[in-house]
Design a protein around this motif. Structure first.
Motif, mmCIF file in Angstrom:
data_model
loop_
_atom_site.group_PDB
_atom_site.id
_atom_site.type_symbol
_atom_site.label_atom_id
_atom_site.label_comp_id
_atom_site.label_asym_id
_atom_site.label_seq_id
_atom_site.Cartn_x
_atom_site.Cartn_y
_atom_site.Cartn_z
ATOM 1 N N VAL B 3 -71.987 -27.086 -29.337
ATOM 2 C CA VAL B 3 -71.815 -27.350 -27.911
ATOM 3 C C VAL B 3 -72.583 -28.615 -27.548
ATOM 4 O O VAL B 3 -73.689 -28.820 -28.031
ATOM 5 C CB VAL B 3 -72.357 -26.137 -27.114
ATOM 6 C CG1 VAL B 3 -72.600 -26.495 -25.671
ATOM 7 C CG2 VAL B 3 -71.415 -24.953 -27.234
ATOM 8 N N VAL B 89 -66.878 -34.583 -27.835
ATOM 9 C CA VAL B 89 -65.854 -33.535 -27.876
ATOM 10 C C VAL B 89 -64.504 -34.143 -28.290
ATOM 11 O O VAL B 89 -63.794 -33.603 -29.137
ATOM 12 C CB VAL B 89 -65.738 -32.836 -26.503
ATOM 13 C CG1 VAL B 89 -64.559 -31.877 -26.484
ATOM 14 C CG2 VAL B 89 -67.018 -32.098 -26.173
ATOM 15 N N ASP B 95 -67.404 -28.601 -29.961
ATOM 16 C CA ASP B 95 -66.303 -27.705 -29.582
ATOM 17 C C ASP B 95 -66.217 -27.486 -28.073
ATOM 18 O O ASP B 95 -65.204 -27.007 -27.573
ATOM 19 C CB ASP B 95 -66.498 -26.343 -30.245
ATOM 20 C CG ASP B 95 -66.603 -26.473 -31.753
ATOM 21 O OD1 ASP B 95 -65.646 -26.988 -32.359
ATOM 22 O OD2 ASP B 95 -67.651 -26.095 -32.306
ATOM 23 N N ALA B 96 -67.301 -27.797 -27.375
ATOM 24 C CA ALA B 96 -67.317 -27.541 -25.934
ATOM 25 C C ALA B 96 -68.341 -28.426 -25.271
ATOM 26 O O ALA B 96 -69.294 -28.878 -25.911
ATOM 27 C CB ALA B 96 -67.666 -26.072 -25.670
ATOM 28 N N SER B 289 -59.981 -29.425 -24.607
ATOM 29 C CA SER B 289 -61.176 -28.762 -25.148
ATOM 30 C C SER B 289 -61.860 -27.939 -24.073
ATOM 31 O O SER B 289 -61.471 -27.981 -22.912
ATOM 32 C CB SER B 289 -62.136 -29.803 -25.721
ATOM 33 O OG SER B 289 -61.568 -30.396 -26.857
ATOM 34 N N ILE B 290 -62.880 -27.229 -24.484
ATOM 35 C CA ILE B 290 -63.589 -26.338 -23.563
ATOM 36 C C ILE B 290 -64.550 -27.130 -22.696
ATOM 37 O O ILE B 290 -65.463 -27.784 -23.201
ATOM 38 C CB ILE B 290 -64.344 -25.265 -24.372
ATOM 39 C CG1 ILE B 290 -63.341 -24.403 -25.133
ATOM 40 C CG2 ILE B 290 -65.243 -24.422 -23.465
ATOM 41 C CD1 ILE B 290 -63.961 -23.589 -26.246
ATOM 42 N N CYS B 291 -64.329 -27.085 -21.390
ATOM 43 C CA CYS B 291 -65.186 -27.785 -20.442
ATOM 44 C C CYS B 291 -65.699 -26.780 -19.429
ATOM 45 O O CYS B 291 -64.910 -26.101 -18.776
ATOM 46 C CB CYS B 291 -64.393 -28.853 -19.682
ATOM 47 S SG CYS B 291 -63.736 -30.140 -20.752
ATOM 48 N N ALA B 310 -69.158 -20.837 -22.400
ATOM 49 C CA ALA B 310 -68.422 -21.734 -23.309
ATOM 50 C C ALA B 310 -68.196 -21.040 -24.651
ATOM 51 O O ALA B 310 -67.142 -21.190 -25.285
ATOM 52 C CB ALA B 310 -69.195 -23.033 -23.490
ATOM 53 N N TYR B 314 -64.702 -20.060 -26.406
ATOM 54 C CA TYR B 314 -64.392 -20.483 -27.773
ATOM 55 C C TYR B 314 -63.969 -19.290 -28.635
ATOM 56 O O TYR B 314 -62.929 -19.321 -29.293
ATOM 57 C CB TYR B 314 -65.645 -21.146 -28.348
ATOM 58 C CG TYR B 314 -65.528 -21.639 -29.774
ATOM 59 C CD1 TYR B 314 -64.923 -22.861 -30.059
ATOM 60 C CD2 TYR B 314 -66.077 -20.904 -30.825
ATOM 61 C CE1 TYR B 314 -64.852 -23.338 -31.357
ATOM 62 C CE2 TYR B 314 -66.007 -21.374 -32.133
ATOM 63 C CZ TYR B 314 -65.389 -22.594 -32.396
ATOM 64 O OH TYR B 314 -65.313 -23.054 -33.682
#
Lengths: 340, 340
Positions: B3, B89, B95-96, B289-291, B310, B314
């Motif tokens: 992260v 990212v 990944d986040a 992507s993870i935000c 997050a 994921y």
């Protein structure tokens, strides 16, 4: 002063409406006409000792429900309690109308039958709300769900007129509800409206973020009717939810019950602060006569307060002030167009 | 899982951000990169006993403030903490991303740098809120202040994907925030959106009036970003106002002070219910992507919770589910167009 009350509008009609009207007549000494089926209204009136020279019935055989299409119902149900009441005002036989019935039918009917003040593009619904540091007006609260910037400018002028006259606040502040305090924030509508409000003859306080609405630091808060209605109902929902959960929790144990008893005065003050009944109805500003929309769930006390509000409206010549402000604003625009 | 945290975003940056990151690393065992001026971040890190193989710094010399123009700041300040984090990212090295900084810069940057999932017209900000009968999602809460009906349909699909995966609710209900429960109520946007939502592959609960939002009876509440942000901030404002006045009143006398003490457990439960910190940040749904956007005033605990969120995001493959739902919706539309 003569007031007409829609005897069949609202969840508690006709009994709470008639009771509220009788109380208001006694307290404020005004004349009141109640519309609705004569036998039904008379039966309610007979429960009270009232002044027969001051309260009369105008027979109306139909009722418009809250689920009917407003414009269609107003056009078709000519003998409805709201139609009869609106026509009484239109014909100059009453100075103000109060209804706790279908908001849509009332606003549509007022615009169609009574008519707009010259120059007003869209009349607006404007309740007065309790704020931490003082009451504030939220305009528009649902009459116009799709607005243009010019509409919001007129809401500002009408709100100013009301606050100056009825609330007796000199040069009241006017803010624009927006999701950011900076000038360039917001959607297309609020960005354009901000520019107009900056130039308008008002004490413009800039953007007001929804987080600050309950503070009541700004007198008049301007927004489109969708946003205004959303804010109004979110406030009602959150306050109602907090009080209902609080009550459940307090009743959950002996200790908390005692705590609740000791804080009884605090809670009742709160309930009063968040109780629309204390604040009467919402003015419908921009039409040629005084229109007050009482809450659908009004009890007798709420209805009495809505009638009191109509009286204050009348005594302070709000319609005349709105007419003047809108006329001046149009004259200013004409000047600007000539000058360009 | 790795992260990246914007070390300079938020009112309490960098100290609360670094503290929250250290706590999250310990609790969830994930790898964390913190962006910001290396010396400053290192100084904060040195306050704690942390695993140096799991927490690292990515140097960034600039900071984007909340008052800067988002798009312009993202384009110009290439060496800002948020830009560096977003690029990490984008390049697949994290990944986040979590940021408590400028919402505008974060959302604009995420859309520009990370990019949208194929087919998504507008990504949306979607916090999870506490409701009386359960948590609910409010989507969009400010990323898109002017929306088209199609945007609201996509918000519904993305919200459904999130609620199914992260909140583990089977076939979550989706409602449309509207100022009336009947289908034909609302403004131009909500009337058209209602039609699309009725046909969409969701468990559509119809219109939800703002009064009922705090109940949490519907899992996902769809609206445009102006309305969503207004609802969010009105809830915060009303709750904050009630608690602050309550506190003042309780401290006003001996009797009420005792009452307050007896109800201490009730009030702390309440505060927790209305405390955004318990619920972490808001997901920004629709980007590749993870935000996670943490609240601007996040403390260490809020930031830790945003990082946990997050991780859940994921572990539950939300991005993949959103991608699938949007793809299917586009395929359905193509089918319909062919069939017509």
């Amino acid at each position: 002063m003569k007031v007409v009350v829609d005897g069949m509008g609202g969840d508690n009609a006709p009994y709470a409406i008639v009771e509220g009207a009788v109380q208001a007549q006694k307290e404020y000494g005004i004349e009141i006409v109640i519309t609705g089926p004569e036998d039904l209204i008379q039966k309610e009136l007979d429960k009270y000792d009232y002044d027969k020279s001051k309260i009369s019935i105008l027979h109306a055989s139909e009722v418009i429900g809250t689920n009917e299409h407003p414009a269609m119902a107003i056009r078709r149900k000519k003998d409805s309690s709201i139609n009869k009441a609106l026509n009484l005002v239109k014909n100059g036989e009453a100075d103000a109308i109060i209804s706790a019935g279908s908001t849509g039918a009332f606003l549509t009917g007022a615009t169609l039958i009574i008519g707009r003040i010259k120059g007003v593009l869209r009349p607006a619904l404007a309740p007065i709300m309790p704020g931490k540091n003082g009451p504030f007006m939220l305009i528009d609260c649902g009459a116009n769900v799709d607005c243009k910037p010019k509409n919001l400018e007129q809401f500002a002028l009408m709100g100013k007129a009301y606050f100056e006259t009825v609330m007796q606040v000199n040069n009241p502040s006017v803010g624009l509800i927006n999701i950011g305090s900076e000038e360039e924030k917001g959607n297309e509508l609020t960005k354009e409206a901000h520019k107009l409000l900056k130039e308008a003859p008002i004490n413009f306080a800039g953007n007001v973020e929804p987080r600050d609405i309950p503070l009541g630091n700004v007198n008049v808060l301007v927004c489109d009717g969708f946003v205004g209605n959303t804010v109004l109902k979110t406030i009602e929902g959150v306050a109602g939810n907090i009080f209902s959960v609080l009550k459940e929790e307090i009743y959950s144990s002996f200790k908390t019950k005692i705590g609740g008893m000791l804080l009884k005065s605090v809670f009742s003050k709160f309930k009063k602060d968040y109780d629309y009944k204390e604040y009467g109805g919402a003015g419908f500003l921009g039409v040629k006569s005084i229109c007050v929309k009482a809450h659908g769930s009004s009890d007798a006390k709420a209805l009495k307060n809505a009638i009191r509000q109509a009286k204050v409206f009348y005594d302070n010549r709000v319609i005349e002030t709105i007419t003047e402000y809108i006329e001046n604003s149009i004259a200013d625009n004409d000047e600007n167009i000539k000058a360009e």
